[in-house]
Design a protein around this motif. Structure first.
Motif, PDB file in Angstrom:
ATOM      1  N   LEU A 178     -85.789 -51.842  50.738  1.00  0.00           N
ATOM      2  CA  LEU A 178     -85.763 -51.453  49.320  1.00  0.00           C
ATOM      3  C   LEU A 178     -86.410 -52.515  48.445  1.00  0.00           C
ATOM      4  O   LEU A 178     -86.265 -53.696  48.690  1.00  0.00           O
ATOM      5  N   MET A 179     -87.115 -52.039  47.451  1.00  0.00           N
ATOM      6  CA  MET A 179     -87.750 -52.980  46.535  1.00  0.00           C
ATOM      7  C   MET A 179     -86.703 -53.599  45.614  1.00  0.00           C
ATOM      8  O   MET A 179     -85.721 -52.955  45.285  1.00  0.00           O
ATOM      9  N   PRO A 180     -86.925 -54.841  45.216  1.00  0.00           N
ATOM     10  CA  PRO A 180     -86.015 -55.446  44.240  1.00  0.00           C
ATOM     11  C   PRO A 180     -85.987 -54.608  42.959  1.00  0.00           C
ATOM     12  O   PRO A 180     -86.970 -53.958  42.619  1.00  0.00           O
ATOM     13  N   LYS A 181     -84.880 -54.671  42.253  1.00  0.00           N
ATOM     14  CA  LYS A 181     -84.687 -53.813  41.088  1.00  0.00           C
ATOM     15  C   LYS A 181     -85.740 -53.986  40.013  1.00  0.00           C
ATOM     16  O   LYS A 181     -86.102 -53.052  39.346  1.00  0.00           O
ATOM     17  N   SER A 182     -86.213 -55.202  39.825  1.00  0.00           N
ATOM     18  CA  SER A 182     -87.045 -55.449  38.649  1.00  0.00           C
ATOM     19  C   SER A 182     -88.529 -55.208  38.895  1.00  0.00           C
ATOM     20  O   SER A 182     -89.325 -55.331  37.992  1.00  0.00           O
ATOM     21  N   ALA A 195     -98.650 -42.580  44.791  1.00  0.00           N
ATOM     22  CA  ALA A 195     -98.281 -43.136  43.488  1.00  0.00           C
ATOM     23  C   ALA A 195     -97.155 -42.364  42.810  1.00  0.00           C
ATOM     24  O   ALA A 195     -96.472 -42.909  41.960  1.00  0.00           O
ATOM     25  N   VAL A 196     -96.951 -41.101  43.205  1.00  0.00           N
ATOM     26  CA  VAL A 196     -95.938 -40.326  42.492  1.00  0.00           C
ATOM     27  C   VAL A 196     -94.546 -40.930  42.636  1.00  0.00           C
ATOM     28  O   VAL A 196     -93.752 -40.871  41.699  1.00  0.00           O
ATOM     29  N   GLU A 197     -94.262 -41.529  43.763  1.00  0.00           N
ATOM     30  CA  GLU A 197     -92.942 -42.142  43.939  1.00  0.00           C
ATOM     31  C   GLU A 197     -92.730 -43.207  42.867  1.00  0.00           C
ATOM     32  O   GLU A 197     -91.685 -43.279  42.226  1.00  0.00           O
ATOM     33  N   GLU A 198     -93.761 -44.008  42.658  1.00  0.00           N
ATOM     34  CA  GLU A 198     -93.676 -45.074  41.662  1.00  0.00           C
ATOM     35  C   GLU A 198     -93.586 -44.521  40.241  1.00  0.00           C
ATOM     36  O   GLU A 198     -92.857 -45.053  39.398  1.00  0.00           O
ATOM     37  N   LEU A 199     -94.296 -43.422  39.976  1.00  0.00           N
ATOM     38  CA  LEU A 199     -94.232 -42.793  38.650  1.00  0.00           C
ATOM     39  C   LEU A 199     -92.804 -42.337  38.356  1.00  0.00           C
ATOM     40  O   LEU A 199     -92.286 -42.529  37.253  1.00  0.00           O
ATOM     41  N   VAL A 200     -92.168 -41.746  39.356  1.00  0.00           N
ATOM     42  CA  VAL A 200     -90.806 -41.241  39.169  1.00  0.00           C
ATOM     43  C   VAL A 200     -89.832 -42.400  38.952  1.00  0.00           C
ATOM     44  O   VAL A 200     -88.986 -42.348  38.056  1.00  0.00           O
ATOM     45  N   VAL A 201     -89.971 -43.450  39.756  1.00  0.00           N
ATOM     46  CA  VAL A 201     -89.091 -44.621  39.576  1.00  0.00           C
ATOM     47  C   VAL A 201     -89.259 -45.176  38.157  1.00  0.00           C
ATOM     48  O   VAL A 201     -88.274 -45.493  37.481  1.00  0.00           O
ATOM     49  N   ALA A 236     -87.107 -40.340  42.912  1.00  0.00           N
ATOM     50  CA  ALA A 236     -85.964 -40.044  42.046  1.00  0.00           C
ATOM     51  C   ALA A 236     -84.697 -40.710  42.580  1.00  0.00           C
ATOM     52  O   ALA A 236     -83.956 -41.355  41.841  1.00  0.00           O
ATOM     53  N   ILE A 237     -84.480 -40.561  43.875  1.00  0.00           N
ATOM     54  CA  ILE A 237     -83.253 -41.104  44.466  1.00  0.00           C
ATOM     55  C   ILE A 237     -83.297 -42.631  44.478  1.00  0.00           C
ATOM     56  O   ILE A 237     -82.318 -43.305  44.164  1.00  0.00           O
ATOM     57  N   ARG A 238     -84.477 -43.167  44.818  1.00  0.00           N
ATOM     58  CA  ARG A 238     -84.616 -44.621  44.830  1.00  0.00           C
ATOM     59  C   ARG A 238     -84.405 -45.182  43.419  1.00  0.00           C
ATOM     60  O   ARG A 238     -83.702 -46.177  43.221  1.00  0.00           O
ATOM     61  N   GLY A 239     -85.006 -44.532  42.443  1.00  0.00           N
ATOM     62  CA  GLY A 239     -84.879 -44.982  41.056  1.00  0.00           C
ATOM     63  C   GLY A 239     -83.439 -44.953  40.585  1.00  0.00           C
ATOM     64  O   GLY A 239     -82.944 -45.904  39.982  1.00  0.00           O
ATOM     65  N   VAL A 240     -82.742 -43.862  40.880  1.00  0.00           N
ATOM     66  CA  VAL A 240     -81.344 -43.736  40.465  1.00  0.00           C
ATOM     67  C   VAL A 240     -80.487 -44.784  41.168  1.00  0.00           C
ATOM     68  O   VAL A 240     -79.596 -45.381  40.573  1.00  0.00           O
ATOM     69  N   SER A 241     -80.786 -45.038  42.432  1.00  0.00           N
ATOM     70  CA  SER A 241     -80.009 -46.051  43.148  1.00  0.00           C
ATOM     71  C   SER A 241     -80.269 -47.444  42.565  1.00  0.00           C
ATOM     72  O   SER A 241     -79.357 -48.256  42.450  1.00  0.00           O
ATOM     73  N   GLU A 242     -81.494 -47.701  42.129  1.00  0.00           N
ATOM     74  CA  GLU A 242     -81.823 -48.998  41.528  1.00  0.00           C
ATOM     75  C   GLU A 242     -81.086 -49.228  40.210  1.00  0.00           C
ATOM     76  O   GLU A 242     -80.771 -50.353  39.864  1.00  0.00           O
ATOM     77  N   VAL A 243     -80.847 -48.151  39.473  1.00  0.00           N
ATOM     78  CA  VAL A 243     -80.137 -48.312  38.204  1.00  0.00           C
ATOM     79  C   VAL A 243     -78.642 -48.013  38.383  1.00  0.00           C
ATOM     80  O   VAL A 243     -77.899 -47.844  37.422  1.00  0.00           O
TER      81      VAL A 243
END
Length: 186
Positions: free
Chosen positions: A1-5, A57-63, A109-116
């Protein structure tokens, strides 16, 4: 997983675009779909490769969009459906293949939500339904989209919260048409 920031350039541009658009409106949730869609179109066209690099790139756009919603103080899981639908519709509008973007969009979406630190079970269901609706909107293959979205959700949740996988499978089976069949085959 990428770091949150850490958001890449495209994710940061999406975040800035969405924050700028929704900070100025009262009804945040009414504007998410169109804001994300139009930003996705512009950013994907800017990559010059909507098919190859654009799909990655769409994964990154969603995050980036998820981080934007959080930054504005809105409830992040409420925005997931429209972020995913807007991204997939944006891929199609930019000349890409919407169906090919399903898995990465749901993953983002899931990765982004988990990061926040949001609710990944709720986010999974909203991401899957948003992906299917996005593909349906642009006239794509809904059966394939369902399979890709459900599979992508379960794989991603497994990576961020193994303990939530059972609940995600059950919730998807109960609330998304066709999900039960996909899950029985996994």
């Amino acid at each position: 997983l990428m770091p949150k920031s850490i958001l890449g350039t495209l994710g940061q541009k999406m975040k800035d675009g969405v924050v700028g658009a929704i900070k100025s409106v009262d009804e945040v949730y009414d504007t998410i779909f169109e804001t994300v869609r139009s930003n996705a179109v512009g950013l994907l066209k800017g990559t010059g490769d909507v098919g190859g690099a654009g799909i990655g790139a769409v994964e990154e756009l969603v995050v980036g969009a998820i981080h934007a919603i959080t930054e504005t103080g809105a409830a992040v899981t409420e925005g997931v459906h429209d972020i995913v639908k807007g991204t997939i519709t944006g891929v199609a509008d930019a000349g890409g293949e919407a169906g090919a973007a399903v898995k990465n969009t749901v993953r983002g979406a899931i990765r982004g939500v988990s990061e926040v630190e949001g609710d990944v079970v709720n986010a999974s269901v909203k991401a899957v339904s948003g992906a299917i609706e996005g593909v349906r909107t642009v006239g794509g293959d809904v059966g394939k989209a369902t399979e890709d979205a459900v599979t992508g959700a379960i794989e991603t949740v497994g990576g961020v919260s193994q303990s939530a996988v059972g609940e995600v499978k059950k919730t998807l089976s109960d609330s998304v048409d066709g999900a039960k069949d996909v899950i029985s085959r996994i």
